[in-house]
Design a protein around this motif. Sequence first.
Motif, PDB file in Angstrom:
ATOM      1  N   LEU A  92      20.706 -29.894  10.998  1.00  0.00           N
ATOM      2  CA  LEU A  92      20.379 -30.812  10.100  1.00  0.00           C
ATOM      3  C   LEU A  92      18.733 -30.670  10.355  1.00  0.00           C
ATOM      4  CD1 LEU A  92      22.534 -33.730  11.018  1.00  0.00           C
ATOM      5  CD2 LEU A  92      22.743 -32.830   8.936  1.00  0.00           C
ATOM      6  N   LYS A  93      17.696 -30.019  10.988  1.00  0.00           N
ATOM      7  CA  LYS A  93      16.766 -30.014  11.563  1.00  0.00           C
ATOM      8  C   LYS A  93      16.380 -28.939  10.679  1.00  0.00           C
ATOM      9  CE  LYS A  93      16.268 -32.664  16.231  1.00  0.00           C
ATOM     10  NZ  LYS A  93      15.963 -31.935  17.332  1.00  0.00           N
ATOM     11  N   ASN A  94      16.749 -27.838   9.725  1.00  0.00           N
ATOM     12  CA  ASN A  94      16.250 -26.814  10.219  1.00  0.00           C
ATOM     13  C   ASN A  94      15.754 -25.534  10.947  1.00  0.00           C
ATOM     14  OD1 ASN A  94      17.930 -27.306   6.982  1.00  0.00           O
ATOM     15  ND2 ASN A  94      15.939 -28.731   6.260  1.00  0.00           N
ATOM     16  N   LEU A  95      16.977 -26.179  12.127  1.00  0.00           N
ATOM     17  CA  LEU A  95      15.787 -24.837  12.906  1.00  0.00           C
ATOM     18  C   LEU A  95      16.193 -23.724  12.298  1.00  0.00           C
ATOM     19  CD1 LEU A  95      16.520 -27.201  16.108  1.00  0.00           C
ATOM     20  CD2 LEU A  95      14.409 -27.140  14.550  1.00  0.00           C
ATOM     21  N   SER A 108      21.688 -23.507  15.615  1.00  0.00           N
ATOM     22  CA  SER A 108      20.238 -23.742  15.541  1.00  0.00           C
ATOM     23  C   SER A 108      19.697 -24.023  16.352  1.00  0.00           C
ATOM     24  CB  SER A 108      20.258 -24.495  14.289  1.00  0.00           C
ATOM     25  OG  SER A 108      20.744 -23.950  12.908  1.00  0.00           O
ATOM     26  N   GLY A 109      18.355 -23.343  16.591  1.00  0.00           N
ATOM     27  CA  GLY A 109      17.508 -23.898  17.842  1.00  0.00           C
ATOM     28  C   GLY A 109      17.625 -23.145  19.169  1.00  0.00           C
ATOM     29  N   LYS A 132      14.529 -30.323  22.702  1.00  0.00           N
ATOM     30  CA  LYS A 132      13.526 -30.878  21.856  1.00  0.00           C
ATOM     31  C   LYS A 132      14.431 -31.682  20.590  1.00  0.00           C
ATOM     32  CE  LYS A 132       9.848 -28.213  22.420  1.00  0.00           C
ATOM     33  NZ  LYS A 132       9.582 -26.739  22.584  1.00  0.00           N
ATOM     34  N   GLY A 133      15.850 -32.106  21.221  1.00  0.00           N
ATOM     35  CA  GLY A 133      17.101 -32.693  20.154  1.00  0.00           C
ATOM     36  C   GLY A 133      17.798 -33.124  21.318  1.00  0.00           C
ATOM     37  N   GLU A 148      21.931 -31.675  17.020  1.00  0.00           N
ATOM     38  CA  GLU A 148      21.724 -31.886  14.973  1.00  0.00           C
ATOM     39  C   GLU A 148      20.696 -31.296  15.262  1.00  0.00           C
ATOM     40  OE1 GLU A 148      19.015 -35.320  15.442  1.00  0.00           O
ATOM     41  OE2 GLU A 148      21.082 -36.846  15.326  1.00  0.00           O
ATOM     42  N   GLY A 149      21.054 -29.685  14.868  1.00  0.00           N
ATOM     43  CA  GLY A 149      19.687 -28.249  15.065  1.00  0.00           C
ATOM     44  C   GLY A 149      19.888 -27.838  13.172  1.00  0.00           C
ATOM     45  N   ASP A 167      20.822 -27.800  21.159  1.00  0.00           N
ATOM     46  CA  ASP A 167      20.859 -28.871  20.067  1.00  0.00           C
ATOM     47  C   ASP A 167      21.443 -29.669  18.673  1.00  0.00           C
ATOM     48  OD1 ASP A 167      19.149 -30.869  18.078  1.00  0.00           O
ATOM     49  OD2 ASP A 167      17.233 -30.765  17.530  1.00  0.00           O
TER      50      ASP A 167
END
Length: 135
Positions: free
Chosen positions: A68-71, A95-96, A42-43, A65-66, A63
Amino acid sequence: MSTTLFGPPPPAGMDAIVIYPNITKELFQFEFDDDSISKRLKGYLTTYPHPKGWKSEVTVFVDDEGLLKNLPPNPLAVYVMIHLGYACRVSCDVSGPAIIAGQDGKGLTKKQVSMIQDLIKEYQLFIWESAQNKN
């Protein structure tokens, strides 16, 4: 075929394991291309660099951008990565979800899948025992 930051993605039709931040995992097989992996994550897709480079036996996709997305952080993926030889003792901010796949056009072997599943069980047992000790 497009490439990721650290080189081309693995070829199509490989077994892989996806590890989610909620300490669950899923063994799956599907066509490995940027779109398929990005949908699973999902990224934006990137590979985590291994100290052995492309000579390592596994590839970890995350991901990009994990954070940055606050996953949510994925300590289980980091735990598995440490045991697979990744230099995570310094820093592995995963993250994620993380996807662990084979290297050099190969899916994970049965032995690799078994080893990763054993590491996941070991980590889950550690978390469960830690929670029991707090009570």
